[in-house]
Design a protein around this motif. Structure first.
Motif, short mmCIF file in Angstrom:
data_model
loop_
_atom_site.label_atom_id
_atom_site.label_comp_id
_atom_site.label_asym_id
_atom_site.label_seq_id
_atom_site.Cartn_x
_atom_site.Cartn_y
_atom_site.Cartn_z
N HIS A 197 13.55 8.91 3.30
CA HIS A 197 12.24 8.27 3.23
C HIS A 197 11.90 7.58 4.55
O HIS A 197 10.78 7.69 5.05
CB HIS A 197 12.21 7.25 2.08
CG HIS A 197 10.92 6.52 1.97
ND1 HIS A 197 9.76 7.13 1.61
CD2 HIS A 197 10.61 5.22 2.20
CE1 HIS A 197 8.78 6.25 1.61
NE2 HIS A 197 9.26 5.07 1.96
N ILE A 198 12.88 6.88 5.12
CA ILE A 198 12.67 6.21 6.41
C ILE A 198 12.39 7.23 7.50
O ILE A 198 11.50 7.05 8.34
CB ILE A 198 13.90 5.34 6.77
CG1 ILE A 198 13.99 4.17 5.80
CG2 ILE A 198 13.83 4.85 8.20
CD1 ILE A 198 15.27 3.39 5.90
N LYS A 199 13.14 8.33 7.50
CA LYS A 199 12.93 9.38 8.50
C LYS A 199 11.52 9.95 8.41
O LYS A 199 10.84 10.11 9.42
CB LYS A 199 13.96 10.49 8.31
CG LYS A 199 13.99 11.49 9.46
CD LYS A 199 14.93 12.67 9.19
CE LYS A 199 16.34 12.22 8.99
NZ LYS A 199 17.27 13.36 8.79
N ARG A 200 11.05 10.20 7.19
CA ARG A 200 9.69 10.73 7.02
C ARG A 200 8.65 9.71 7.46
O ARG A 200 7.66 10.06 8.10
CB ARG A 200 9.44 11.10 5.56
CG ARG A 200 10.11 12.36 5.14
CD ARG A 200 9.67 12.73 3.76
NE ARG A 200 10.37 13.93 3.30
CZ ARG A 200 10.09 14.55 2.17
NH1 ARG A 200 9.14 14.08 1.38
NH2 ARG A 200 10.74 15.61 1.83
N ARG A 201 8.87 8.46 7.12
CA ARG A 201 7.91 7.41 7.48
C ARG A 201 7.82 7.25 8.99
O ARG A 201 6.75 7.09 9.55
CB ARG A 201 8.33 6.10 6.82
CG ARG A 201 7.35 5.01 6.99
CD ARG A 201 6.12 5.26 6.12
NE ARG A 201 5.21 4.16 6.31
CZ ARG A 201 3.98 4.28 6.79
NH1 ARG A 201 3.49 5.46 7.06
NH2 ARG A 201 3.23 3.24 6.96
N LEU A 202 8.97 7.30 9.68
CA LEU A 202 8.97 7.20 11.14
C LEU A 202 8.27 8.40 11.76
O LEU A 202 7.56 8.26 12.76
CB LEU A 202 10.40 7.08 11.66
CG LEU A 202 11.10 5.75 11.39
CD1 LEU A 202 12.54 5.79 11.84
CD2 LEU A 202 10.36 4.61 12.06
N ASN B 269 0.83 -1.21 0.00
CA ASN B 269 0.00 0.00 0.00
C ASN B 269 0.85 1.25 0.00
O ASN B 269 0.54 2.22 -0.67
CB ASN B 269 -0.94 0.01 1.20
CG ASN B 269 -2.03 -1.04 1.08
OD1 ASN B 269 -2.30 -1.52 0.00
ND2 ASN B 269 -2.61 -1.41 2.19
N ASP B 270 1.95 1.25 0.76
CA ASP B 270 2.83 2.42 0.79
C ASP B 270 3.45 2.66 -0.58
O ASP B 270 3.56 3.79 -1.03
CB ASP B 270 3.94 2.23 1.82
CG ASP B 270 3.44 2.44 3.23
OD1 ASP B 270 2.31 2.92 3.39
OD2 ASP B 270 4.18 2.12 4.17
N LEU C 70 4.61 7.86 11.55
CA LEU C 70 4.14 6.87 12.51
C LEU C 70 4.24 7.35 13.94
O LEU C 70 3.76 6.68 14.86
CB LEU C 70 4.93 5.57 12.35
CG LEU C 70 4.74 4.85 11.01
CD1 LEU C 70 5.70 3.68 10.90
CD2 LEU C 70 3.32 4.35 10.90
N GLY C 71 4.88 8.49 14.16
CA GLY C 71 4.98 9.05 15.51
C GLY C 71 6.13 8.51 16.33
O GLY C 71 6.12 8.60 17.55
N VAL C 72 7.13 7.93 15.66
CA VAL C 72 8.30 7.40 16.37
C VAL C 72 9.28 8.53 16.57
O VAL C 72 9.64 9.24 15.63
CB VAL C 72 8.94 6.26 15.57
CG1 VAL C 72 10.18 5.74 16.27
CG2 VAL C 72 7.95 5.14 15.35
#
Length: 78
Positions: A62-67, A45-46, A70-72
């Protein structure tokens, strides 16, 4: 005496065969659950909803934005 060792060896061999079959089935179940999750779950889906600008980003960004989505919290977020 030989008969006892023969049946003991046969029993041990059958126990190992049973263990191999059980582990094979467990491995098969886990593998296909992971495949199902990767092909039909959140990962797909992503990627299907990704924009061209997002795909051009370096992986770390991309990982930084995704985290962040997600609120990490990271060490930089204080």
């Amino acid at each position: 005496m030989v008969r006892i060792f023969f049946w003991l060896a046969t029993a041990i061999t059958l126990l190992f065969l049973l263990a191999v079959i059980i582990l094979f089935v467990c491995n098969w179940i886990i593998y296909y659950r992971i495949e199902e999750m990767e092909t039909h779950g959140p990962v797909k889906n992503d990627l299907t909803q990704a924009e061209d600008a997002l795909l051009k980003l370096p992986p770390k960004e991309h990982i930084k934005r995704r985290l962040r989505e997600l609120g990490v919290k990271s060490d930089d977020d204080q």
